[in-house]
Design an enzyme around this catalytic site. Sequence first.
Site, PDB file in Angstrom:
ATOM      1  N   ASP A 123       0.850  -1.194   0.000  1.00 44.81           N
ATOM      2  CA  ASP A 123       0.000   0.000   0.000  1.00 44.81           C
ATOM      3  C   ASP A 123       0.886   1.243   0.000  1.00 44.81           C
ATOM      4  OD1 ASP A 123      -2.294  -1.520   0.131  1.00 44.81           O
ATOM      5  OD2 ASP A 123      -2.764  -1.056   2.215  1.00 44.81           O
ATOM      6  N   ARG A 179      -1.567  -0.971  -8.287  1.00 42.47           N
ATOM      7  CA  ARG A 179      -2.937  -0.528  -7.974  1.00 42.47           C
ATOM      8  C   ARG A 179      -2.935   0.992  -8.109  1.00 42.47           C
ATOM      9  NH1 ARG A 179      -4.107  -1.278  -2.079  1.00 42.47           N
ATOM     10  NH2 ARG A 179      -4.573  -3.428  -2.643  1.00 42.47           N
ATOM     11  N   LYS A 182      -6.932   7.113  -6.032  1.00 46.93           N
ATOM     12  CA  LYS A 182      -6.824   8.585  -5.980  1.00 46.93           C
ATOM     13  C   LYS A 182      -5.818   9.019  -4.932  1.00 46.93           C
ATOM     14  CE  LYS A 182     -11.458   9.777  -7.538  1.00 46.93           C
ATOM     15  NZ  LYS A 182     -12.691  10.527  -7.270  1.00 46.93           N
ATOM     16  N   ARG A 284     -12.090   6.584   7.264  1.00 46.26           N
ATOM     17  CA  ARG A 284     -13.150   6.367   6.268  1.00 46.26           C
ATOM     18  C   ARG A 284     -14.260   7.389   6.462  1.00 46.26           C
ATOM     19  NH1 ARG A 284     -10.415   2.519   4.390  1.00 46.26           N
ATOM     20  NH2 ARG A 284      -9.945   4.232   3.022  1.00 46.26           N
TER      21      ARG A 284
HETATM   22  P1  FDA Z   1     -14.443   9.241  -4.573  1.00 48.72           P
HETATM   23  O1  FDA Z   1     -13.746   9.610  -3.316  1.00 48.72           O
HETATM   24  O2  FDA Z   1     -14.861  10.320  -5.498  1.00 48.72           O
HETATM   25  O3  FDA Z   1     -15.660   8.335  -4.210  1.00 48.72           O
HETATM   26  C1  FDA Z   1     -16.677   7.973  -5.135  1.00 48.72           C
HETATM   27  C2  FDA Z   1     -17.887   7.520  -4.338  1.00 48.72           C
HETATM   28  O4  FDA Z   1     -17.586   6.269  -3.690  1.00 48.72           O
HETATM   29  C3  FDA Z   1     -18.254   8.465  -3.184  1.00 48.72           C
HETATM   30  O5  FDA Z   1     -19.179   9.426  -3.579  1.00 48.72           O
HETATM   31  C4  FDA Z   1     -18.806   7.547  -2.141  1.00 48.72           C
HETATM   32  O6  FDA Z   1     -20.178   7.340  -2.390  1.00 48.72           O
HETATM   33  C5  FDA Z   1     -18.101   6.252  -2.358  1.00 48.72           C
HETATM   34  N1  FDA Z   1     -16.988   6.089  -1.433  1.00 48.72           N
HETATM   35  C6  FDA Z   1     -15.689   6.281  -1.725  1.00 48.72           C
HETATM   36  N2  FDA Z   1     -14.911   5.969  -0.678  1.00 48.72           N
HETATM   37  C7  FDA Z   1     -15.759   5.574   0.305  1.00 48.72           C
HETATM   38  C8  FDA Z   1     -15.561   5.120   1.626  1.00 48.72           C
HETATM   39  N3  FDA Z   1     -14.361   4.996   2.143  1.00 48.72           N
HETATM   40  N4  FDA Z   1     -16.624   4.784   2.335  1.00 48.72           N
HETATM   41  C9  FDA Z   1     -17.865   4.879   1.823  1.00 48.72           C
HETATM   42  N5  FDA Z   1     -18.121   5.300   0.578  1.00 48.72           N
HETATM   43  C10 FDA Z   1     -17.077   5.647  -0.171  1.00 48.72           C
HETATM   44  N6  FDA Z   1      -5.411   5.140  -0.824  1.00 48.72           N
HETATM   45  C11 FDA Z   1      -4.099   5.355  -0.527  1.00 48.72           C
HETATM   46  O7  FDA Z   1      -3.693   6.502  -0.344  1.00 48.72           O
HETATM   47  N7  FDA Z   1      -3.240   4.292  -0.453  1.00 48.72           N
HETATM   48  C12 FDA Z   1      -3.627   3.017  -0.681  1.00 48.72           C
HETATM   49  O8  FDA Z   1      -2.805   2.090  -0.618  1.00 48.72           O
HETATM   50  C13 FDA Z   1      -5.000   2.779  -0.995  1.00 48.72           C
HETATM   51  N8  FDA Z   1      -5.474   1.528  -1.240  1.00 48.72           N
HETATM   52  C14 FDA Z   1      -6.743   1.356  -1.731  1.00 48.72           C
HETATM   53  C15 FDA Z   1      -7.190   0.103  -2.123  1.00 48.72           C
HETATM   54  C16 FDA Z   1      -8.419  -0.051  -2.748  1.00 48.72           C
HETATM   55  C17 FDA Z   1      -8.853  -1.390  -3.233  1.00 48.72           C
HETATM   56  C18 FDA Z   1      -9.257   1.090  -2.939  1.00 48.72           C
HETATM   57  C19 FDA Z   1     -10.578   0.972  -3.627  1.00 48.72           C
HETATM   58  C20 FDA Z   1      -8.859   2.318  -2.466  1.00 48.72           C
HETATM   59  C21 FDA Z   1      -7.618   2.471  -1.854  1.00 48.72           C
HETATM   60  N9  FDA Z   1      -7.192   3.706  -1.386  1.00 48.72           N
HETATM   61  C22 FDA Z   1      -5.874   3.880  -1.051  1.00 48.72           C
HETATM   62  C23 FDA Z   1      -8.188   4.804  -1.176  1.00 48.72           C
HETATM   63  C24 FDA Z   1      -8.284   5.717  -2.384  1.00 48.72           C
HETATM   64  O9  FDA Z   1      -7.117   6.475  -2.489  1.00 48.72           O
HETATM   65  C25 FDA Z   1      -9.486   6.677  -2.249  1.00 48.72           C
HETATM   66  O10 FDA Z   1      -9.331   7.477  -1.135  1.00 48.72           O
HETATM   67  C26 FDA Z   1     -10.834   6.007  -2.158  1.00 48.72           C
HETATM   68  O11 FDA Z   1     -10.904   4.893  -2.975  1.00 48.72           O
HETATM   69  C27 FDA Z   1     -11.944   6.978  -2.564  1.00 48.72           C
HETATM   70  O12 FDA Z   1     -11.762   7.401  -3.887  1.00 48.72           O
HETATM   71  P2  FDA Z   1     -12.720   6.968  -5.114  1.00 48.72           P
HETATM   72  O13 FDA Z   1     -11.859   6.734  -6.279  1.00 48.72           O
HETATM   73  O14 FDA Z   1     -13.585   5.848  -4.713  1.00 48.72           O
HETATM   74  O15 FDA Z   1     -13.535   8.269  -5.450  1.00 48.72           O
END
Ligand code: FDA
Length: 303
Positions: A123, A179, A182, A284
């Site tokens: 990660d 991976r 964002k 979260r």
């Molecule tokens: P965005 O934040 O725009 O979310 C889109 C929609 O998804 C939101 O409107 C909401 O409805 C829903 N949503 C998103 N996150 C949510 C949450 N936590 N709880 C509830 N609803 C949520 N980051 C990092 O810095 N280092 C890492 O190693 C990782 N590893 C990682 C693994 C995996 C499998 C995922 C999916 C994500 C990560 N992340 C991470 C977190 C990532 O950087 C990011 O903060 C979140 O995925 C939220 O971004 P989205 O792309 O989902 O878009």
Amino acid sequence: MINRLIATALPLLPKRFVWLFSRAYIAGESVNDAMTACRSLNANGIKTTIDILGEFIQNLDEAKKNRDEYMALIDISQLSGIDGNYSVKPTMFGLLIDTEACFGYIREIVSKAAGYGNFIRIDMEDSGCVDLELDLFRRLKAEFPENVGLVVQAYLHRTLDDLKGLMDLHTPALPLNFRLCKGIYTEPAHIAFQRHDEINVHFLEDLEFMFQNGVYPGIATHDRALVDGALRLIDRYDVPRNRYEFQMLYGVAPELRRTIVEAGHTMRVYVPYGRHWFGYSTRRLKENPKIVTSIIKSLLLSR
Ligand code: FDA
């Protein structure tokens, strides 16, 4: 606004209360809870990546315990036949205390997974860790070319340059496996893009670079606009189904996840478990204060 205030206050409230929110996003406290969650996801055609919760430890004794816990997890999960790999946070092994000791612990874990032909994802943590984590990945990739991958964060200004800089580790036979997410940490504007639209543009730019260069991406997002953008790139570059996967967090966006799975794309869910669920949960919650509304609803309904 009110949701944001409550989200800020929640970490100060009793743990039992925070658990009401957390239970949707965490498999449980024990490895058995994690196995149950993974079996259920596997039964629905979804792969997993298991994460033991914990980060930014205070001393190396904790690192040793965390290493032991991962070693046991890998044995249990492999013997249980779970279709999935593992994710680790380097600060859980003392990255910021003793980098060499941290490398040694993670190396043991990667070696253990490699013994089963499996894979460890490193990660990416906050910007102060990025250089150290790239370095860690370089060393492990040289020794275990098929068994280790890294996370990259689209919000960092540096990410596309980092991707280009890592291409010397890539061969078509042993492709890089990243991976792409964002980025979850709060970073200043001179380090990271701040606006949603800006981050999304860079996410798709990084993803396009990966497709152009044969890198295997784990497309980690719940943002429908990014999923649609990724699908357009997959079409444009005619990427075979076995050359990418989508990834989501446990408990987040199940409807969007189902749509992706039903369309036949590989999906992997990040399954966190363990005793240290409190910090993960409150982060979260700060990230998505809208969840507060659903907690309040569930509290009212459970009366
Ligand atoms: P965005 O934040 O725009 O979310 C889109 C929609 O998804 C939101 O409107 C909401 O409805 C829903 N949503 C998103 N996150 C949510 C949450 N936590 N709880 C509830 N609803 C949520 N980051 C990092 O810095 N280092 C890492 O190693 C990782 N590893 C990682 C693994 C995996 C499998 C995922 C999916 C994500 C990560 N992340 C991470 C977190 C990532 O950087 C990011 O903060 C979140 O995925 C939220 O971004 P989205 O792309 O989902 O878009």
